[in-house]
Design a protein around this motif. Structure first.
Motif, PDB file in Angstrom:
ATOM      1  N   VAL A  69      13.252 -62.851   9.673  1.00  0.00           N
ATOM      2  CA  VAL A  69      12.220 -63.640  10.351  1.00  0.00           C
ATOM      3  C   VAL A  69      10.835 -63.174   9.899  1.00  0.00           C
ATOM      4  O   VAL A  69       9.938 -63.993   9.684  1.00  0.00           O
ATOM      5  CB  VAL A  69      12.362 -63.512  11.886  1.00  0.00           C
ATOM      6  CG1 VAL A  69      11.219 -64.201  12.608  1.00  0.00           C
ATOM      7  CG2 VAL A  69      13.711 -64.065  12.334  1.00  0.00           C
ATOM      8  N   ALA A  70      10.659 -61.864   9.765  1.00  0.00           N
ATOM      9  CA  ALA A  70       9.363 -61.322   9.372  1.00  0.00           C
ATOM     10  C   ALA A  70       9.526 -59.865   8.934  1.00  0.00           C
ATOM     11  O   ALA A  70      10.517 -59.216   9.262  1.00  0.00           O
ATOM     12  CB  ALA A  70       8.389 -61.396  10.542  1.00  0.00           C
ATOM     13  N   VAL A  71       8.518 -59.396   8.209  1.00  0.00           N
ATOM     14  CA  VAL A  71       8.436 -57.986   7.832  1.00  0.00           C
ATOM     15  C   VAL A  71       7.027 -57.523   8.211  1.00  0.00           C
ATOM     16  O   VAL A  71       6.040 -58.183   7.872  1.00  0.00           O
ATOM     17  CB  VAL A  71       8.667 -57.776   6.318  1.00  0.00           C
ATOM     18  CG1 VAL A  71       8.587 -56.309   5.957  1.00  0.00           C
ATOM     19  CG2 VAL A  71      10.007 -58.357   5.888  1.00  0.00           C
ATOM     20  N   ALA A  72       6.947 -56.412   8.943  1.00  0.00           N
ATOM     21  CA  ALA A  72       5.656 -55.897   9.386  1.00  0.00           C
ATOM     22  C   ALA A  72       5.281 -54.665   8.566  1.00  0.00           C
ATOM     23  O   ALA A  72       6.082 -53.748   8.405  1.00  0.00           O
ATOM     24  CB  ALA A  72       5.719 -55.543  10.868  1.00  0.00           C
ATOM     25  N   PHE A  73       4.049 -54.678   8.057  1.00  0.00           N
ATOM     26  CA  PHE A  73       3.550 -53.596   7.213  1.00  0.00           C
ATOM     27  C   PHE A  73       2.314 -52.960   7.815  1.00  0.00           C
ATOM     28  O   PHE A  73       1.514 -53.628   8.468  1.00  0.00           O
ATOM     29  CB  PHE A  73       3.140 -54.132   5.830  1.00  0.00           C
ATOM     30  CG  PHE A  73       4.254 -54.734   5.041  1.00  0.00           C
ATOM     31  CD1 PHE A  73       5.149 -53.928   4.365  1.00  0.00           C
ATOM     32  CD2 PHE A  73       4.402 -56.110   4.946  1.00  0.00           C
ATOM     33  CE1 PHE A  73       6.171 -54.478   3.610  1.00  0.00           C
ATOM     34  CE2 PHE A  73       5.413 -56.666   4.205  1.00  0.00           C
ATOM     35  CZ  PHE A  73       6.310 -55.854   3.534  1.00  0.00           C
ATOM     36  N   ARG A  74       2.134 -51.697   7.558  1.00  0.00           N
ATOM     37  CA  ARG A  74       0.889 -50.973   7.817  1.00  0.00           C
ATOM     38  C   ARG A  74       0.339 -50.637   6.441  1.00  0.00           C
ATOM     39  O   ARG A  74       1.046 -50.074   5.601  1.00  0.00           O
ATOM     40  CB  ARG A  74       1.158 -49.708   8.628  1.00  0.00           C
ATOM     41  CG  ARG A  74       0.010 -48.766   8.822  1.00  0.00           C
ATOM     42  CD  ARG A  74      -1.123 -49.206   9.689  1.00  0.00           C
ATOM     43  NE  ARG A  74      -0.747 -49.908  10.889  1.00  0.00           N
ATOM     44  CZ  ARG A  74      -1.596 -50.653  11.590  1.00  0.00           C
ATOM     45  NH1 ARG A  74      -2.850 -50.761  11.207  1.00  0.00           N
ATOM     46  NH2 ARG A  74      -1.219 -51.287  12.674  1.00  0.00           N
ATOM     47  N   VAL A  75      -0.906 -51.028   6.177  1.00  0.00           N
ATOM     48  CA  VAL A  75      -1.526 -50.823   4.870  1.00  0.00           C
ATOM     49  C   VAL A  75      -2.747 -49.918   5.041  1.00  0.00           C
ATOM     50  O   VAL A  75      -3.586 -50.172   5.904  1.00  0.00           O
ATOM     51  CB  VAL A  75      -1.950 -52.165   4.230  1.00  0.00           C
ATOM     52  CG1 VAL A  75      -2.586 -51.946   2.868  1.00  0.00           C
ATOM     53  CG2 VAL A  75      -0.760 -53.118   4.136  1.00  0.00           C
ATOM     54  N   ARG A  76      -2.828 -48.885   4.237  1.00  0.00           N
ATOM     55  CA  ARG A  76      -4.009 -48.020   4.213  1.00  0.00           C
ATOM     56  C   ARG A  76      -4.569 -48.053   2.800  1.00  0.00           C
ATOM     57  O   ARG A  76      -3.850 -47.815   1.829  1.00  0.00           O
ATOM     58  CB  ARG A  76      -3.669 -46.585   4.590  1.00  0.00           C
ATOM     59  CG  ARG A  76      -4.882 -45.648   4.460  1.00  0.00           C
ATOM     60  CD  ARG A  76      -4.642 -44.266   4.994  1.00  0.00           C
ATOM     61  NE  ARG A  76      -4.462 -44.252   6.431  1.00  0.00           N
ATOM     62  CZ  ARG A  76      -5.452 -44.369   7.331  1.00  0.00           C
ATOM     63  NH1 ARG A  76      -6.684 -44.535   6.923  1.00  0.00           N
ATOM     64  NH2 ARG A  76      -5.194 -44.321   8.617  1.00  0.00           N
ATOM     65  N   VAL A  77      -5.858 -48.367   2.703  1.00  0.00           N
ATOM     66  CA  VAL A  77      -6.555 -48.412   1.423  1.00  0.00           C
ATOM     67  C   VAL A  77      -7.626 -47.331   1.451  1.00  0.00           C
ATOM     68  O   VAL A  77      -8.488 -47.320   2.338  1.00  0.00           O
ATOM     69  CB  VAL A  77      -7.198 -49.794   1.174  1.00  0.00           C
ATOM     70  CG1 VAL A  77      -7.925 -49.815  -0.169  1.00  0.00           C
ATOM     71  CG2 VAL A  77      -6.149 -50.898   1.245  1.00  0.00           C
ATOM     72  N   SER A  78      -7.556 -46.417   0.479  1.00  0.00           N
ATOM     73  CA  SER A  78      -8.535 -45.334   0.379  1.00  0.00           C
ATOM     74  C   SER A  78      -9.288 -45.446  -0.935  1.00  0.00           C
ATOM     75  O   SER A  78      -8.688 -45.667  -1.987  1.00  0.00           O
ATOM     76  CB  SER A  78      -7.831 -43.975   0.449  1.00  0.00           C
ATOM     77  OG  SER A  78      -7.144 -43.841   1.664  1.00  0.00           O
ATOM     78  N   THR A  79     -10.601 -45.304  -0.856  1.00  0.00           N
ATOM     79  CA  THR A  79     -11.468 -45.312  -2.026  1.00  0.00           C
ATOM     80  C   THR A  79     -12.322 -44.054  -1.965  1.00  0.00           C
ATOM     81  O   THR A  79     -12.330 -43.357  -0.948  1.00  0.00           O
ATOM     82  CB  THR A  79     -12.384 -46.559  -2.030  1.00  0.00           C
ATOM     83  OG1 THR A  79     -13.344 -46.420  -0.981  1.00  0.00           O
ATOM     84  CG2 THR A  79     -11.588 -47.846  -1.865  1.00  0.00           C
ATOM     85  N   PRO A  80     -13.080 -43.770  -3.020  1.00  0.00           N
ATOM     86  CA  PRO A  80     -13.974 -42.613  -2.942  1.00  0.00           C
ATOM     87  C   PRO A  80     -14.991 -42.719  -1.793  1.00  0.00           C
ATOM     88  O   PRO A  80     -15.511 -41.714  -1.317  1.00  0.00           O
ATOM     89  CB  PRO A  80     -14.673 -42.619  -4.302  1.00  0.00           C
ATOM     90  CG  PRO A  80     -13.686 -43.273  -5.220  1.00  0.00           C
ATOM     91  CD  PRO A  80     -13.034 -44.340  -4.369  1.00  0.00           C
ATOM     92  N   ASP A  81     -15.261 -43.931  -1.331  1.00  0.00           N
ATOM     93  CA  ASP A  81     -16.253 -44.144  -0.272  1.00  0.00           C
ATOM     94  C   ASP A  81     -15.677 -44.134   1.136  1.00  0.00           C
ATOM     95  O   ASP A  81     -16.427 -44.186   2.113  1.00  0.00           O
ATOM     96  CB  ASP A  81     -16.977 -45.475  -0.499  1.00  0.00           C
ATOM     97  CG  ASP A  81     -17.754 -45.482  -1.802  1.00  0.00           C
ATOM     98  OD1 ASP A  81     -18.282 -44.418  -2.185  1.00  0.00           O
ATOM     99  OD2 ASP A  81     -17.807 -46.541  -2.443  1.00  0.00           O
ATOM    100  N   GLY A  82     -14.366 -44.126   1.290  1.00  0.00           N
ATOM    101  CA  GLY A  82     -13.770 -44.132   2.626  1.00  0.00           C
ATOM    102  C   GLY A  82     -12.415 -44.790   2.615  1.00  0.00           C
ATOM    103  O   GLY A  82     -11.837 -45.060   1.569  1.00  0.00           O
ATOM    104  N   SER A  83     -11.913 -45.054   3.813  1.00  0.00           N
ATOM    105  CA  SER A  83     -10.606 -45.696   3.895  1.00  0.00           C
ATOM    106  C   SER A  83     -10.563 -46.658   5.074  1.00  0.00           C
ATOM    107  O   SER A  83     -11.382 -46.584   5.989  1.00  0.00           O
ATOM    108  CB  SER A  83      -9.491 -44.655   4.018  1.00  0.00           C
ATOM    109  OG  SER A  83      -9.600 -43.977   5.246  1.00  0.00           O
TER     110      SER A  83
END
Length: 93
Positions: A69-83
């Motif tokens: 029915v669905a897939v739930a994701f947690r996404v974290r994006v980190s860059t040199p300036d923060g996340s």
């Protein structure tokens, strides 16, 4: 679940490694608490089984077959300036 994870793995790997040279790190994990908020179809004329949530994947039995029915994701994006982090629910079309 094994087949679904096998199908998703190459796309998630590409997403997580696409911008490493630019210092952008993406981490994608399953989100069980977000999956708990997904409502499965029900109602008159629908002989569907109960929803089950397994490691961020929401499935339901329909006509003797298990359907995603669905897939739930947690996404974290980190860059040199923060996340930043966010959740996302993907539903098959």
């Amino acid at each position: 679940m094994g087949e679904l994870k096998r199908v998703l793995a190459p796309q998630l790997d590409t997403l997580e490694t696409a911008r490493l040279r630019d210092g952008v790190v993406v981490n994608v994990t399953s989100d069980e608490s977000l999956a708990a908020s997904v409502a499965c179809p029900s109602g008159d004329g629908r002989a569907f089984g109960d929803c089950e949530r397994i490691d961020g994947v929401v499935v339901q039995e329909r006509d003797g077959e298990t359907v995603v029915v669905a897939v739930a994701f947690r996404v974290r994006v980190s860059t040199p300036d923060g996340s930043t982090a966010f959740g996302r629910v993907a539903r098959p079309r």
